[in-house]
Design an enzyme around this catalytic site. Structure first.
Site, PDB file in Angstrom:
ATOM      1  N   TYR A  10      35.329  -1.452  19.312  1.00 56.33           N
ATOM      2  CA  TYR A  10      36.656  -2.039  19.129  1.00 56.33           C
ATOM      3  C   TYR A  10      36.628  -3.291  18.249  1.00 56.33           C
ATOM      4  O   TYR A  10      37.594  -3.591  17.559  1.00 56.33           O
ATOM      5  CB  TYR A  10      37.321  -2.320  20.474  1.00 56.33           C
ATOM      6  CG  TYR A  10      37.806  -1.040  21.113  1.00 56.33           C
ATOM      7  CD1 TYR A  10      38.767  -0.254  20.484  1.00 56.33           C
ATOM      8  CD2 TYR A  10      37.281  -0.600  22.318  1.00 56.33           C
ATOM      9  CE1 TYR A  10      39.205   0.937  21.047  1.00 56.33           C
ATOM     10  CE2 TYR A  10      37.716   0.582  22.887  1.00 56.33           C
ATOM     11  CZ  TYR A  10      38.676   1.346  22.243  1.00 56.33           C
ATOM     12  OH  TYR A  10      39.102   2.534  22.801  1.00 56.33           O
ATOM     13  N   GLU A 104      27.257  14.320  42.936  1.00 56.90           N
ATOM     14  CA  GLU A 104      28.081  14.465  41.730  1.00 56.90           C
ATOM     15  C   GLU A 104      29.417  13.760  41.871  1.00 56.90           C
ATOM     16  O   GLU A 104      29.829  12.999  41.008  1.00 56.90           O
ATOM     17  CB  GLU A 104      28.332  15.959  41.455  1.00 56.90           C
ATOM     18  CG  GLU A 104      29.333  16.185  40.337  1.00 56.90           C
ATOM     19  CD  GLU A 104      29.882  17.599  40.289  1.00 56.90           C
ATOM     20  OE1 GLU A 104      30.689  17.852  39.390  1.00 56.90           O
ATOM     21  OE2 GLU A 104      29.532  18.439  41.137  1.00 56.90           O
ATOM     22  N   ASP A 158      28.767  20.624  42.518  1.00 54.54           N
ATOM     23  CA  ASP A 158      29.484  21.890  42.492  1.00 54.54           C
ATOM     24  C   ASP A 158      28.639  22.963  41.805  1.00 54.54           C
ATOM     25  O   ASP A 158      27.646  22.665  41.141  1.00 54.54           O
ATOM     26  CB  ASP A 158      30.806  21.747  41.734  1.00 54.54           C
ATOM     27  CG  ASP A 158      31.806  20.879  42.480  1.00 54.54           C
ATOM     28  OD1 ASP A 158      31.694  20.763  43.711  1.00 54.54           O
ATOM     29  OD2 ASP A 158      32.696  20.318  41.824  1.00 54.54           O
TER      30      ASP A 158
END
Length: 194
Positions: A10, A104, A158
């Site tokens: 930035y 996770e 997952d």
């Protein structure tokens, strides 16, 4: 002076040197590889998002008191790792369990902390809230190399492609050619699934 890679992007954005953040990130990576130095040597830090809880004690200063996360109430039992590798290097650490679970999902991690899973199965829980950030991987590697080389480290995630990529990033490092990333790989990691 140090800054995060995002801050640097930035700051340089008005100059038009980089088309987008991805081009900037590749340029920083290329510069590090060309100079054969780490991002830290370039004065870049990362924004840490990792958390740890469970059977672990921290000492923030060499002569300071030890804080046992497993004895704190759930609202205080999570330690945020932050983005400063030097701070992680200086931490005093004691683990009271041989198992480390890399979680996770933040919600699963928080649920395990609230249910005090580590009281049932003595362990340390680490969560990077999705793809592992550099400091979370650095923290785990510090535990394995410097402190506790015989830890059993398991990934709970997952059963989908995204979670498999996260597992592979913890286990093998990022897919970029950044040598620093591969040094943080945890080849001992096992996949438990969810």
């Amino acid at each position: 002076r140090t800054s995060t890679e995002r801050e640097l992007y930035y700051q340089l954005e008005p100059t038009g040197y980089f088309k987008n953040a991805a081009t900037h990130a590749k340029s920083v990576q290329g510069l590090g590889e060309f100079l054969q130095c780490s991002r830290e040597s370039l004065g870049l830090t990362c924004t840490g998002k990792g958390m740890v809880a469970g059977c672990v004690q921290f000492q923030y200063t060499p002569d300071g008191p030890w804080v046992d996360l497993s004895e704190l109430p759930p609202a205080e039992a999570v330690k945020y790792l932050g983005g400063d590798r030097d701070r992680i290097r200086r931490l005093g650490l004691k683990l009271m369990a041989r198992d480390v679970f890399l979680i996770e999902k933040d919600a699963v991690f928080q649920g395990m902390v609230n249910d005090r899973f580590f009281d049932i199965w003595p362990c340390t829980l680490i969560c990077a809230k999705g793809f592992p950030d550099f400091v979370s991987r650095f923290f785990l590697k510090k535990l394995l190399q410097d402190e506790y080389p015989d830890l059993r480290v398991q990934f709970i995630g997952d059963h989908n492609p995204s979670a498999k990529l996260m597992f592979m990033m913890w286990k093998f490092g990022s897919f970029s050619s950044n040598t620093e990333s591969h040094m943080l790989a945890v080849h001992e990691l096992r996949l438990l699934g969810a």
